[in-house]
Design a protein around this motif. Structure first.
Motif, short mmCIF file in Angstrom:
data_model
loop_
_atom_site.label_atom_id
_atom_site.label_comp_id
_atom_site.label_asym_id
_atom_site.label_seq_id
_atom_site.Cartn_x
_atom_site.Cartn_y
_atom_site.Cartn_z
N PHE A 15 -5.06 8.24 55.91
CA PHE A 15 -4.14 7.97 54.80
C PHE A 15 -3.48 6.60 54.97
O PHE A 15 -3.43 5.80 54.05
CB PHE A 15 -3.08 9.07 54.70
N ASN A 16 -2.98 6.33 56.17
CA ASN A 16 -2.31 5.05 56.41
C ASN A 16 -3.28 3.87 56.32
O ASN A 16 -2.91 2.80 55.83
CB ASN A 16 -1.62 5.07 57.77
N ALA A 17 -4.53 4.06 56.74
CA ALA A 17 -5.53 2.99 56.62
C ALA A 17 -5.83 2.70 55.16
O ALA A 17 -5.92 1.53 54.76
CB ALA A 17 -6.81 3.39 57.36
N GLN A 18 -5.96 3.73 54.33
CA GLN A 18 -6.20 3.52 52.90
C GLN A 18 -4.99 2.88 52.23
O GLN A 18 -5.13 2.01 51.36
CB GLN A 18 -6.56 4.83 52.20
N LYS A 19 -3.81 3.30 52.62
CA LYS A 19 -2.58 2.71 52.05
C LYS A 19 -2.50 1.23 52.38
O LYS A 19 -2.19 0.41 51.51
CB LYS A 19 -1.36 3.47 52.61
N ARG A 20 -2.83 0.86 53.61
CA ARG A 20 -2.82 -0.54 54.03
C ARG A 20 -3.88 -1.34 53.26
O ARG A 20 -3.63 -2.44 52.79
CB ARG A 20 -3.05 -0.61 55.54
N LEU A 21 -5.08 -0.76 53.09
CA LEU A 21 -6.16 -1.41 52.35
C LEU A 21 -5.72 -1.69 50.92
O LEU A 21 -5.91 -2.79 50.40
CB LEU A 21 -7.40 -0.52 52.36
N ILE A 22 -5.13 -0.70 50.26
CA ILE A 22 -4.68 -0.86 48.88
C ILE A 22 -3.61 -1.94 48.78
O ILE A 22 -3.66 -2.80 47.90
CB ILE A 22 -4.15 0.49 48.33
N LYS A 23 -2.66 -1.92 49.69
CA LYS A 23 -1.59 -2.91 49.70
C LYS A 23 -2.14 -4.33 49.86
O LYS A 23 -1.76 -5.24 49.14
CB LYS A 23 -0.60 -2.59 50.82
N GLU A 24 -3.07 -4.51 50.81
CA GLU A 24 -3.65 -5.84 51.04
C GLU A 24 -4.49 -6.30 49.85
O GLU A 24 -4.44 -7.47 49.45
CB GLU A 24 -4.49 -5.83 52.31
N SER A 43 -9.46 -1.82 39.92
CA SER A 43 -9.28 -1.76 38.47
C SER A 43 -8.20 -0.73 38.17
O SER A 43 -8.14 0.32 38.78
CB SER A 43 -10.59 -1.39 37.77
N LEU A 44 -7.35 -1.09 37.25
CA LEU A 44 -6.26 -0.21 36.82
C LEU A 44 -6.43 0.08 35.34
O LEU A 44 -6.94 -0.75 34.59
CB LEU A 44 -4.91 -0.87 37.07
N PRO A 45 -6.02 1.27 34.89
CA PRO A 45 -6.11 1.58 33.47
C PRO A 45 -5.12 0.73 32.68
O PRO A 45 -4.12 0.26 33.22
CB PRO A 45 -5.74 3.06 33.39
N ALA A 46 -5.43 0.52 31.42
CA ALA A 46 -4.52 -0.21 30.53
C ALA A 46 -3.22 0.59 30.38
O ALA A 46 -3.20 1.81 30.54
CB ALA A 46 -5.17 -0.42 29.17
N LEU A 53 -7.56 7.08 35.63
CA LEU A 53 -7.28 6.74 37.02
C LEU A 53 -7.71 5.31 37.31
O LEU A 53 -8.64 4.80 36.71
CB LEU A 53 -8.03 7.68 37.96
N GLY A 54 -7.05 4.69 38.27
CA GLY A 54 -7.48 3.40 38.77
C GLY A 54 -8.51 3.62 39.87
O GLY A 54 -8.67 4.73 40.38
N HIS A 55 -9.23 2.56 40.23
CA HIS A 55 -10.26 2.68 41.26
C HIS A 55 -10.27 1.46 42.16
O HIS A 55 -9.94 0.35 41.72
CB HIS A 55 -11.65 2.79 40.63
N ILE A 56 -10.69 1.67 43.37
CA ILE A 56 -11.05 0.59 44.29
C ILE A 56 -12.50 0.89 44.67
O ILE A 56 -12.80 1.98 45.16
CB ILE A 56 -10.14 0.54 45.52
N ARG A 57 -13.37 -0.10 44.41
CA ARG A 57 -14.81 0.11 44.63
C ARG A 57 -15.46 -1.14 45.18
O ARG A 57 -14.98 -2.24 44.98
CB ARG A 57 -15.50 0.45 43.32
N ILE A 65 -12.52 4.70 45.81
CA ILE A 65 -11.22 5.33 46.00
C ILE A 65 -10.54 5.45 44.64
O ILE A 65 -10.37 4.46 43.93
CB ILE A 65 -10.33 4.50 46.95
N GLU A 66 -10.18 6.67 44.25
CA GLU A 66 -9.44 6.87 43.00
C GLU A 66 -7.96 6.71 43.27
O GLU A 66 -7.45 7.18 44.28
CB GLU A 66 -9.70 8.27 42.44
N LEU A 67 -7.28 6.04 42.34
CA LEU A 67 -5.84 5.81 42.46
C LEU A 67 -5.12 6.61 41.40
O LEU A 67 -5.42 6.49 40.20
CB LEU A 67 -5.52 4.32 42.28
N GLU A 68 -4.17 7.43 41.82
CA GLU A 68 -3.31 8.13 40.87
C GLU A 68 -2.11 7.26 40.63
O GLU A 68 -1.42 6.87 41.57
CB GLU A 68 -2.88 9.48 41.44
#
Length: 70
Positions: A15-24, A43-46, A53-57, A65-68
């Protein structure tokens, strides 16, 4: 009784690794996919489509990774 401490530790680390990846990534850094090395994109929804959902791909689909969003 089962010992879940190792599972909890691994889950927390992931969880912390994904959080750090998203932040960076949202800070503008280029982050390569762990599997293929291609750069990840976000990508984030309008604003008028809050139910999506937003995504990191990565381009190959290794990382997805799906973003809520709230």
């Amino acid at each position: 009784m089962a010992d879940f401490s190792l599972i909890n530790k691994n889950s927390s680390h992931s969880f912390n690794a994904q959080k750090r990846l998203i932040k960076e990534l949202f800070a503008g850094k280029t982050i390569p996919c762990d599997k293929c090395g291609k750069p990840l994109s976000a990508s984030l929804p309008a604003a008028n489509e809050p139910h999506l959902l937003g995504h990191i791909r990565c381009p190959k689909g290794c990382t997805d990774i799906e973003l809520e969003l709230e």
